[in-house]
Design a protein around this motif. Structure first.
Motif, PDB file in Angstrom:
ATOM      1  N   ARG A 110     -37.899  25.564  11.467  1.00 54.87           N
ATOM      2  CA  ARG A 110     -36.696  25.683  10.628  1.00 54.87           C
ATOM      3  C   ARG A 110     -36.725  26.881   9.681  1.00 54.87           C
ATOM      4  O   ARG A 110     -35.782  27.071   8.915  1.00 54.87           O
ATOM      5  CB  ARG A 110     -36.521  24.408   9.812  1.00 54.87           C
ATOM      6  N   ASN A 111     -37.836  27.638   9.694  1.00 56.33           N
ATOM      7  CA  ASN A 111     -38.000  28.738   8.738  1.00 56.33           C
ATOM      8  C   ASN A 111     -37.763  28.248   7.316  1.00 56.33           C
ATOM      9  O   ASN A 111     -37.008  28.846   6.551  1.00 56.33           O
ATOM     10  CB  ASN A 111     -37.074  29.909   9.054  1.00 56.33           C
ATOM     11  N   ASP A 112     -38.412  27.171   6.967  1.00 58.40           N
ATOM     12  CA  ASP A 112     -38.198  26.511   5.679  1.00 58.40           C
ATOM     13  C   ASP A 112     -39.419  26.675   4.776  1.00 58.40           C
ATOM     14  O   ASP A 112     -40.431  25.987   4.956  1.00 58.40           O
ATOM     15  CB  ASP A 112     -37.917  25.031   5.927  1.00 58.40           C
ATOM     16  N   PRO A 113     -39.332  27.562   3.790  1.00 61.41           N
ATOM     17  CA  PRO A 113     -40.473  27.759   2.887  1.00 61.41           C
ATOM     18  C   PRO A 113     -40.765  26.524   2.039  1.00 61.41           C
ATOM     19  O   PRO A 113     -41.900  26.309   1.617  1.00 61.41           O
ATOM     20  CB  PRO A 113     -40.073  28.952   2.029  1.00 61.41           C
ATOM     21  N   GLY A 114     -39.774  25.681   1.819  1.00 59.76           N
ATOM     22  CA  GLY A 114     -39.989  24.453   1.060  1.00 59.76           C
ATOM     23  C   GLY A 114     -40.964  23.519   1.759  1.00 59.76           C
ATOM     24  O   GLY A 114     -41.774  22.851   1.108  1.00 59.76           O
ATOM     25  N   LEU A 115     -40.908  23.490   3.084  1.00 61.54           N
ATOM     26  CA  LEU A 115     -41.843  22.663   3.842  1.00 61.54           C
ATOM     27  C   LEU A 115     -43.256  23.244   3.793  1.00 61.54           C
ATOM     28  O   LEU A 115     -44.238  22.497   3.756  1.00 61.54           O
ATOM     29  CB  LEU A 115     -41.372  22.501   5.282  1.00 61.54           C
ATOM     30  N   LEU A 116     -43.349  24.571   3.780  1.00 59.45           N
ATOM     31  CA  LEU A 116     -44.666  25.199   3.593  1.00 59.45           C
ATOM     32  C   LEU A 116     -45.226  24.835   2.225  1.00 59.45           C
ATOM     33  O   LEU A 116     -46.418  24.527   2.090  1.00 59.45           O
ATOM     34  CB  LEU A 116     -44.567  26.725   3.711  1.00 59.45           C
ATOM     35  N   ASP A 117     -44.358  24.869   1.217  1.00 62.68           N
ATOM     36  CA  ASP A 117     -44.793  24.511  -0.145  1.00 62.68           C
ATOM     37  C   ASP A 117     -45.281  23.073  -0.206  1.00 62.68           C
ATOM     38  O   ASP A 117     -46.309  22.781  -0.822  1.00 62.68           O
ATOM     39  CB  ASP A 117     -43.653  24.721  -1.146  1.00 62.68           C
ATOM     40  N   GLU A 118     -44.531  22.164   0.439  1.00 65.85           N
ATOM     41  CA  GLU A 118     -44.934  20.760   0.443  1.00 65.85           C
ATOM     42  C   GLU A 118     -46.298  20.586   1.112  1.00 65.85           C
ATOM     43  O   GLU A 118     -47.182  19.914   0.574  1.00 65.85           O
ATOM     44  CB  GLU A 118     -43.889  19.903   1.178  1.00 65.85           C
ATOM     45  N   ALA A 119     -46.474  21.206   2.274  1.00 68.35           N
ATOM     46  CA  ALA A 119     -47.759  21.117   2.973  1.00 68.35           C
ATOM     47  C   ALA A 119     -48.884  21.697   2.125  1.00 68.35           C
ATOM     48  O   ALA A 119     -49.964  21.110   2.022  1.00 68.35           O
ATOM     49  CB  ALA A 119     -47.677  21.838   4.317  1.00 68.35           C
ATOM     50  N   GLY A 120     -48.624  22.832   1.494  1.00 63.74           N
ATOM     51  CA  GLY A 120     -49.632  23.463   0.641  1.00 63.74           C
ATOM     52  C   GLY A 120     -50.010  22.597  -0.543  1.00 63.74           C
ATOM     53  O   GLY A 120     -51.190  22.487  -0.890  1.00 63.74           O
ATOM     54  N   ARG A 121     -49.012  21.973  -1.174  1.00 66.08           N
ATOM     55  CA  ARG A 121     -49.288  21.096  -2.327  1.00 66.08           C
ATOM     56  C   ARG A 121     -50.119  19.890  -1.910  1.00 66.08           C
ATOM     57  O   ARG A 121     -51.071  19.506  -2.589  1.00 66.08           O
ATOM     58  CB  ARG A 121     -47.980  20.622  -2.964  1.00 66.08           C
ATOM     59  N   LEU A 122     -49.739  19.263  -0.805  1.00 67.74           N
ATOM     60  CA  LEU A 122     -50.486  18.095  -0.335  1.00 67.74           C
ATOM     61  C   LEU A 122     -51.928  18.456  -0.015  1.00 67.74           C
ATOM     62  O   LEU A 122     -52.865  17.750  -0.400  1.00 67.74           O
ATOM     63  CB  LEU A 122     -49.806  17.486   0.891  1.00 67.74           C
ATOM     64  N   LEU A 123     -52.104  19.562   0.650  1.00 70.70           N
ATOM     65  CA  LEU A 123     -53.449  19.999   1.004  1.00 70.70           C
ATOM     66  C   LEU A 123     -54.254  20.338  -0.243  1.00 70.70           C
ATOM     67  O   LEU A 123     -55.436  19.998  -0.347  1.00 70.70           O
ATOM     68  CB  LEU A 123     -53.356  21.217   1.930  1.00 70.70           C
ATOM     69  N   GLU A 124     -53.612  20.962  -1.218  1.00 71.83           N
ATOM     70  CA  GLU A 124     -54.316  21.308  -2.466  1.00 71.83           C
ATOM     71  C   GLU A 124     -54.710  20.055  -3.239  1.00 71.83           C
ATOM     72  O   GLU A 124     -55.762  20.028  -3.886  1.00 71.83           O
ATOM     73  CB  GLU A 124     -53.465  22.233  -3.324  1.00 71.83           C
ATOM     74  N   ASN A 125     -53.882  19.015  -3.194  1.00 74.83           N
ATOM     75  CA  ASN A 125     -54.249  17.758  -3.860  1.00 74.83           C
ATOM     76  C   ASN A 125     -55.535  17.182  -3.277  1.00 74.83           C
ATOM     77  O   ASN A 125     -56.422  16.727  -4.001  1.00 74.83           O
ATOM     78  CB  ASN A 125     -53.124  16.722  -3.738  1.00 74.83           C
ATOM     79  N   ILE A 126     -55.643  17.205  -1.948  1.00 72.78           N
ATOM     80  CA  ILE A 126     -56.863  16.704  -1.300  1.00 72.78           C
ATOM     81  C   ILE A 126     -58.032  17.629  -1.631  1.00 72.78           C
ATOM     82  O   ILE A 126     -59.143  17.172  -1.952  1.00 72.78           O
ATOM     83  CB  ILE A 126     -56.683  16.603   0.229  1.00 72.78           C
ATOM     84  N   ALA A 127     -57.790  18.941  -1.567  1.00 79.88           N
ATOM     85  CA  ALA A 127     -58.858  19.919  -1.832  1.00 79.88           C
ATOM     86  C   ALA A 127     -59.387  19.794  -3.254  1.00 79.88           C
ATOM     87  O   ALA A 127     -60.601  19.859  -3.472  1.00 79.88           O
ATOM     88  CB  ALA A 127     -58.339  21.334  -1.587  1.00 79.88           C
TER      89      ALA A 127
END
Length: 141
Positions: A110-127
């Motif tokens: 979808r070329n959606d940067p918001g979804l990239l942001d969501e994935a990045g935030r979730l991954l950073e929470n685990i990290a």
């Protein structure tokens, strides 16, 4: 004497050697942290490539992040090592990794940067939780 392309290639080779050396000297805990860092860097790169409309490069970066999550982070989950009390946590983390990968796939489609942001935030929470347990995992107070 050196071309800028030659310098970039040499710098890339030097960075790879540094990463490989770091991985060889790292503890298992540090290796997982390196996987988190690699996935985060791939997501950040995809964000930049998406903004620049570099479709092929964006797809490669997202694929790299998914590969790190699937074949690194998720594959390293060990229900036996978690014990009976940790088995549910392992299942939850596995499901969360699947969800993050789904977000990354949709971001790509979808070329959606918001979804990239969501994935990045979730991954950073685990990290960040992983990094917080480093002293305990290493046996230090």
């Amino acid at each position: 004497m050196y071309t800028s392309q030659g310098f970039a290639g040499g710098a890339g080779a030097y960075a790879r050697v540094g990463a490989e050396s770091g991985a060889m000297a790292a503890s298992p805990h540090q290796l997982i942290a390196m996987l988190f860092d690699g996935a985060a860097a791939a997501i950040q790169m995809a964000r930049l490539q998406m903004a620049r409309r570099e479709t092929a490069a964006k797809g490669k970066s997202i694929s790299k992040a998914i590969n790190i999550i699937d074949n690194g982070l998720k594959a390293s989950l060990d229900p036996q090592a978690a014990g009976p009390d940790g088995a549910a946590l392992v299942a939850d983390l596995s499901a969360l990794y699947d969800y993050i990968n789904q977000r990354l796939l949709y971001a790509n489609l979808r070329n959606d940067p918001g979804l990239l942001d969501e994935a990045g935030r979730l991954l950073e929470n685990i990290a960040s939780a992983w990094r917080a347990i480093a002293p305990t995992a290493a046996g230090r107070p």
